[in-house]
Design a protein around this motif. Structure first.
Motif, short mmCIF file in Angstrom:
data_model
loop_
_atom_site.label_atom_id
_atom_site.label_comp_id
_atom_site.label_asym_id
_atom_site.label_seq_id
_atom_site.Cartn_x
_atom_site.Cartn_y
_atom_site.Cartn_z
N GLN A 346 1.18 15.19 7.36
CA GLN A 346 1.32 13.75 7.11
C GLN A 346 2.56 13.19 7.81
O GLN A 346 2.51 12.09 8.38
CB GLN A 346 1.43 13.49 5.60
CG GLN A 346 0.13 13.67 4.84
CD GLN A 346 -0.04 15.11 4.34
OE1 GLN A 346 0.63 16.01 4.82
NE2 GLN A 346 -0.94 15.30 3.39
N TYR A 349 1.96 13.13 11.61
CA TYR A 349 1.03 12.05 11.95
C TYR A 349 1.73 10.69 11.89
O TYR A 349 1.52 9.83 12.76
CB TYR A 349 -0.14 12.08 10.96
CG TYR A 349 -1.17 11.00 11.19
CD1 TYR A 349 -2.16 11.15 12.16
CD2 TYR A 349 -1.16 9.83 10.43
CE1 TYR A 349 -3.11 10.16 12.38
CE2 TYR A 349 -2.11 8.84 10.64
CZ TYR A 349 -3.08 9.01 11.62
OH TYR A 349 -4.02 8.03 11.82
N ARG A 350 2.56 10.52 10.89
CA ARG A 350 3.28 9.24 10.73
C ARG A 350 4.19 8.98 11.93
O ARG A 350 4.21 7.89 12.50
CB ARG A 350 4.11 9.31 9.44
CG ARG A 350 4.92 8.06 9.13
CD ARG A 350 4.08 7.01 8.49
NE ARG A 350 4.86 5.84 8.12
CZ ARG A 350 4.38 4.76 7.55
NH1 ARG A 350 3.09 4.71 7.24
NH2 ARG A 350 5.14 3.73 7.24
N THR A 353 2.13 8.34 15.28
CA THR A 353 1.43 7.05 15.39
C THR A 353 2.40 5.87 15.49
O THR A 353 1.99 4.78 15.94
CB THR A 353 0.51 6.84 14.17
OG1 THR A 353 1.27 7.00 12.97
CG2 THR A 353 -0.63 7.85 14.20
N ARG A 374 -4.80 14.12 11.99
CA ARG A 374 -5.47 13.32 10.96
C ARG A 374 -6.57 14.13 10.27
O ARG A 374 -6.72 14.08 9.04
CB ARG A 374 -6.06 12.05 11.56
CG ARG A 374 -6.62 11.08 10.55
CD ARG A 374 -7.06 9.79 11.20
NE ARG A 374 -7.48 8.80 10.22
CZ ARG A 374 -8.66 8.76 9.63
NH1 ARG A 374 -9.58 9.67 9.97
NH2 ARG A 374 -8.95 7.84 8.74
N GLN A 387 -3.29 9.24 4.60
CA GLN A 387 -2.34 8.80 5.62
C GLN A 387 -1.64 7.51 5.23
O GLN A 387 -0.60 7.17 5.78
CB GLN A 387 -3.04 8.63 6.99
CG GLN A 387 -4.00 7.45 7.07
CD GLN A 387 -5.41 7.84 6.69
OE1 GLN A 387 -5.60 8.82 5.96
NE2 GLN A 387 -6.38 7.10 7.17
#
Length: 411
Positions: A346, A349-350, A353, A374, A387
């Motif tokens: 997580q 991914y944060r 992005t 994801r 997410q």
């Protein structure tokens, strides 16, 4: 009895004799003790005099063996009042040192089991309580045979403790934890406002290739690092206060380890909550500040720093990802194994992005790698919208007390 700054004991020829009534005499003695510990008695050979004075008096009065006494409550009330006042960091560190030492003495003295006969035999033979040779009639018995208040821990004899003494030990433990927590809270509070300014690079911050920086660039970079330097100054001042009050290195190490964990949480969470912070130039700025903290930990030495530097692993690895060159060529395995092993899917991914290269305009993490993040993230969670769940990637601060009575007893 007079206790001087070196911890030596002298008879006071001008002192009034205690009342003949036992109860009145006990009350006068307790009043004198409370009056003494109300002042800063300082230290002798690195040991807090107040802690030893309290301990020697309690041994001398056989308070640990009493079924009922008020002296313990009065001592606790006096220490509590000093902590609640929060007059200064010096005063808090002073009582952290004293309460730790007194708890150590109690831990090595009080017994909770054993025969009453053996306890009586120890009382008869104890050098702390028996009259000394050539002692003049009417003079109070001294606490230590060699006239030293702050004696070695080998002087300690165990006694059979009654309930008031055991309750006193529990209360003292709670006070030690409280004053530690107050010092930790005050230090975190002092750092909080600065940490908010350390997560985003000011416009004056410039990173120049080694050996190519001009004098103007160097001055601008020094000015932009002022907030980080202020953090170093606060940490150093706190260290000096604790050391000057002879707080055990064990407790100082625990304190800085938790404070660095707090720094990690604050910086990392701010980074993940603010898109403008997930940039290449901002990564360079935070890394420059983390380098300052690393230098400080090395200067501090392992005795006092412990694992403090390791506590910053989340923000360090996040910054590594921000300033990683050729991100577009990295696989998910390389990112998770080589660069960011401590970060969850997580969190990766944060960052991926929200990232943008505001310096060179290069590509970020490949879209297929982000898609894999994801997929793994959702596959490992029962919530399809994981997410977007803020609690899935933010870190929690540690409010626990990182030591026990047994840890203190081993000091």
């Amino acid at each position: 009895m007079i206790v001087d700054r070196n911890g030596d004991i002298h008879d006071d020829d001008n002192a009034e004799l205690p009342a003949s009534n036992d109860a009145e005499a006990e009350k006068q003695q307790q009043e004198l003790l409370i009056k003494c510990i109300s002042e800063d008695l300082g230290f002798s050979t690195g040991r807090p005099i107040a802690a030893y004075l309290i301990y020697r008096c309690l041994v001398h009065w056989r308070s640990f063996e009493e079924d009922r006494t008020t002296v313990f409550d009065r001592i606790i009330q006096k220490i509590s009042a000093a902590i609640e006042a929060r007059d200064s960091n010096e005063k808090l560190a002073y009582w952290l040192s004293n309460s730790c030492t007194l708890l150590l003495l109690l831990q090595r003295t009080l017994k909770t089991s054993g025969s009453a006969a053996s306890a009586r035999q120890r009382r008869r033979t104890s050098s702390l309580n028996s009259p000394k040779e050539n002692q003049a009639p009417g003079h109070p018995e001294r606490s230590v045979s060699d006239g030293r208040l702050v004696g070695a821990l080998t002087d300690i004899s165990q006694v059979e403790a009654k309930y008031p003494a055991l309750a006193f030990k529990q209360q003292l433990t709670a006070l030690l934890e409280k004053v530690y927590g107050v010092i930790r809270h005050d230090l975190k509070k002092e750092l909080s406002s600065l940490l908010g300014l350390c997560i985003q690079a000011p416009r004056t911050f410039v990173v120049s290739p080694r050996g190519t920086g001009s004098q103007g660039t160097d001055m601008a970079q020094q000015a932009s690092m002022a907030h980080w330097q202020s953090i170093i100054k606060i940490l150093t001042n706190s260290l000096n206060v604790l050391k000057s009050n002879y707080v055990p290195p064990f407790l100082i190490c625990k304190l800085f380890t938790q404070v660095f964990s707090f720094i990690n949480v604050q910086l990392f969470n701010s980074l993940l909550l603010r898109r403008e912070c997930c940039s290449f130039s901002n990564g360079e700025y935070v890394k420059a500040g983390l380098d300052e903290l690393e230098h400080w930990c090395h200067w501090l030495t392992e005795e006092y720093a412990g694992s403090s530097w390791d506590e910053l692993k989340h923000i360090r690895q996040a910054v590594t990802l921000l300033i990683l060159e050729e991100k577009h060529s990295k696989s998910l395995k390389e990112i998770t194994d080589d660069f960011c092993p401590a970060l969850s899917m997580q969190q990766l991914y944060r960052i991926s992005t929200m990232y943008c290269d505001d310096k060179f305009g290069t590509l970020g993490i490949p879209s297929d790698v982000v898609a894999s993040m994801r997929a793994k993230m959702i596959g490992g969670s029962s919530s399809p919208s994981v997410q977007d769940d803020i609690n899935s990637f933010l870190l929690d601060d540690d409010f626990s007390i990182p030591f026990s009575v047994d840890d203190i007893a081993r000091l």
